[in-house]
Design an enzyme around this catalytic site. Structure first.
Site, mmCIF file in Angstrom:
data_model
loop_
_atom_site.group_PDB
_atom_site.id
_atom_site.type_symbol
_atom_site.label_atom_id
_atom_site.label_comp_id
_atom_site.label_asym_id
_atom_site.label_seq_id
_atom_site.Cartn_x
_atom_site.Cartn_y
_atom_site.Cartn_z
ATOM 1 N N ASP A 95 9.009 -5.945 9.627
ATOM 2 C CA ASP A 95 7.897 -5.688 10.540
ATOM 3 C C ASP A 95 7.566 -7.039 11.172
ATOM 4 O O ASP A 95 8.380 -7.974 11.126
ATOM 5 C CB ASP A 95 6.692 -5.098 9.780
ATOM 6 C CG ASP A 95 5.646 -4.513 10.733
ATOM 7 O OD1 ASP A 95 5.907 -3.454 11.330
ATOM 8 O OD2 ASP A 95 4.583 -5.132 10.907
ATOM 9 N N SER A 112 4.181 3.953 3.394
ATOM 10 C CA SER A 112 3.815 2.746 2.663
ATOM 11 C C SER A 112 3.800 1.569 3.635
ATOM 12 O O SER A 112 4.249 1.697 4.776
ATOM 13 C CB SER A 112 4.838 2.507 1.549
ATOM 14 O OG SER A 112 4.511 1.377 0.785
ATOM 15 N N LYS A 113 3.278 0.463 3.249
ATOM 16 C CA LYS A 113 3.355 -0.746 4.082
ATOM 17 C C LYS A 113 3.031 -1.946 3.217
ATOM 18 O O LYS A 113 2.300 -1.832 2.236
ATOM 19 C CB LYS A 113 2.334 -0.670 5.233
ATOM 20 C CG LYS A 113 2.674 -1.579 6.390
ATOM 21 C CD LYS A 113 3.718 -0.956 7.285
ATOM 22 C CE LYS A 113 4.098 -1.850 8.448
ATOM 23 N NZ LYS A 113 4.895 -1.132 9.434
ATOM 24 N N GLY A 114 3.571 -3.086 3.577
ATOM 25 C CA GLY A 114 3.302 -4.308 2.826
ATOM 26 C C GLY A 114 2.953 -5.437 3.758
ATOM 27 O O GLY A 114 3.256 -5.395 4.949
ATOM 28 N N SER A 165 0.832 -1.185 0.000
ATOM 29 C CA SER A 165 0.000 0.000 0.000
ATOM 30 C C SER A 165 0.872 1.242 0.000
ATOM 31 O O SER A 165 1.864 1.294 0.731
ATOM 32 C CB SER A 165 -0.799 -0.015 1.312
ATOM 33 O OG SER A 165 -2.109 0.284 1.068
#
Ligand code: NAD
Length: 476
Positions: free
Chosen positions: A149, A106-108, A61
């Protein structure tokens, strides 16, 4: 995770944003532009493993590109959803703005239980996921830079970096495509401990402000404070370890997936962590008393509660019973929006996630700069600084000897004064500075405005103001 119907993680982040934005002078259009998530890429890919094709679902994202690259971790967990990844990406935008890391958010995430696969299988899955993201520039040194993460670590980051390098053989900055890498593949000293270290530095700064301590009904320093930690993973372990070893805090409770351990006199963090690494849980650990209902331990009396596992663990179902006067959100989103309202009404002070766990992205920023500059921090200056310090001591000793004055610096002082800072010391210094300055920005808003009554709203206001300024500068 929440017991009662209340806003989900993404709605919670939006509501927290709205609460702060309502106190600001933003045009409705700009407010909407900042809040919304720009894009979410969903990928489903197959990997042949154990004689069959397994399909995995992954997300990346991008919340805001007001600064590029965008930055944010990749999470491996079965509970990963588009909503969760979007909430985490939004938090990354605000977090980076708050600590002045020059990135968008952002993040995944990958829907997977990493414990179900062996290392070789995880490598194949990770490389394939990285391939899918990299071919769309969702992993790229100047576009989108992931990090570890929940469920991922430097091992996965090394695979991602190598996968990117194989696909971009002439990119001299390839190593900067991901942070949180092992040292020998372009990582930086102090990254593994960074988020937990940031929690420690954040708490130290909180305890430097008498009015903030008073708001939580606390006095003194961190020494002797009773602490509950939920999640003894990367963030929780380092935070608990440093607070115990360096600040004299007493870790009375450690909560993991399979219950918690409690000992009023204090648990030995290192021993509990060692047990957890060997057994995969805390049950049976000879340290303290094992309690099966870990969530109930969150409600015990203590001075500081550190949720460091996952989101939504403090909700309307338990917020009223939380006794800690101070909560520091080491995890992302551990307190729901409704629980936050209940706790604020009770007078609980919450150091919010966008500040509390920003140590990770701060040191990731240092790693990215190191990768782009192709040189380790301190390499050029260290011995030069040492030579200067030695010159001063030699000269003082010479003058003292010449004038017959008794003058003797202890060997320990000389050693400490002369030794130039290495990479780890510089990283810690940069992180400490960042955590202090960002805290002071929140503190100023919290105490400087009558309408702001909590640190979370103050943090959002500071962050949104910077993102808005950046959009305005672009002419939006
Ligand atoms: P991790 O996977 O290393 O550790 C998570 C720990 O929580 C594990 O020990 C796990 O067993 C435990 N856990 C899982 N579910 C639990 C439950 N229901 N009750 C109690 N314990 C449970 O993950 P991490 O990297 O330490 O991340 C933890 C949190 O910190 C996440 O919210 C993450 O987004 C956030 N965070 C991490 C970083 C980082 O640098 N790793 C940076 C910023 C924020």
């Amino acid at each position: 995770m929440t017991e009662t119907a209340e806003p989900g993680f993404r709605e919670s982040v939006d509501l927290m944003f709205n609460r702060a934005a309502a106190m600001m002078d933003l045009s409705p259009g700009l407010e909407e532009k900042i809040r919304v998530c720009n894009a979410t890429y969903v990928v489903r890919f197959g990997v042949r493993l154990r004689g069959a094709i397994h399909t995995f679902t992954g997300y990346r994202s991008v919340h805001s590109e007001h600064m590029e690259p965008v930055k944010g971790g990749i999470r491996y967990a079965t509970a990963v959803t588009q909503d969760e990844v979007e909430a985490l990406a939004a938090l990354m935008t605000y977090k980076c703005a708050l600590v002045e890391a020059p990135f968008g958010g952002s993040k995944g995430g990958l829907c997977i239980d990493p414990r179900e696969w062996d290392e070789h299988e995880l490598e194949r899955i990770t490389r394939r996921f990285a391939y899918e993201l990299a071919k769309r520039d969702l992993i790229h040194p100047s576009q989108n830079v992931p990090a570890p993460d929940m469920g991922t670590s430097e091992r996965e980051m090394a695979w991602i970096a190598d996968q990117y390098a194989r696909m971009n053989t002439t990119d001299i900055n390839a190593r900067a495509c991901v942070t949180g890498k092992p040292l020998n593949t372009g990582g930086i000293k102090g990254r593994v401990e960074a988020t937990g270290r940031g929690v420690q530095y954040g708490l130290r700064e909180f305890f430097r402000h008498p009015d903030d301590k008073a708001a939580a009904g606390l006095t003194g320093t961190l020494a002797g404070k009773r602490v509950i930690v939920q999640g003894l993973g990367n963030v929780g372990y380092h935070a608990a370890k440093f607070l115990q070893e360096e600040d004299g805090a007493i870790i009375t409770t450690i909560i993991e997936r399979d219950g918690g351990l409690h000992h009023e006199e204090g648990l030995d963090v290192e021993r509990v962590h060692d047990w957890l690494m060997r057994h995969g849980g805390v049950a049976g650990c000879p340290e303290g008393k094992h309690v099966e209902d870990g969530a109930a331990l969150l409600e015990q009396a203590c001075d500081i509660l550190i949720p460091a596992a996952l989101e939504g663990v403090i909700h309307t179902g338990n917020a009223e019973r939380i006794k800690a006067p101070l909560i520091i959100e080491a995890a992302n989103g551990p307190v729901t929006f409704d629980a936050d309202e209940i706790l604020r009404a009770k007078g609980t002070v919450i150091i919010p996630d966008l500040y509390a766990n920003a140590g990770g992205v701060t040191v990731s920023y240092f790693e990215w700069v190191k990768n782009l500059s192709h040189i380790r921090f301190g390499r050029m200056q260290r011995r030069n600084e040492e030579a200067h310090a030695r010159m001063l001591i030699d000269e003082l000793e010479r003058i003292a000897a010449q004038s017959g004055v008794e003058f003797a610096l202890s060997p320990e002082f000389k050693e400490a004064y002369v030794s130039g800072a290495d990479e780890l010391q510089l990283v810690r210094s940069g992180l400490d500075d960042t955590m202090r300055i960002a805290y002071q920005a929140m503190h100023t808003i919290w105490h400087g405005r009558d309408d702001v009554t909590d640190l979370r709203t103050a943090a959002f206001i500071a962050a949104i103001e910077r993102v808005a300024a950046s959009y305005r500068a672009k002419g939006l």
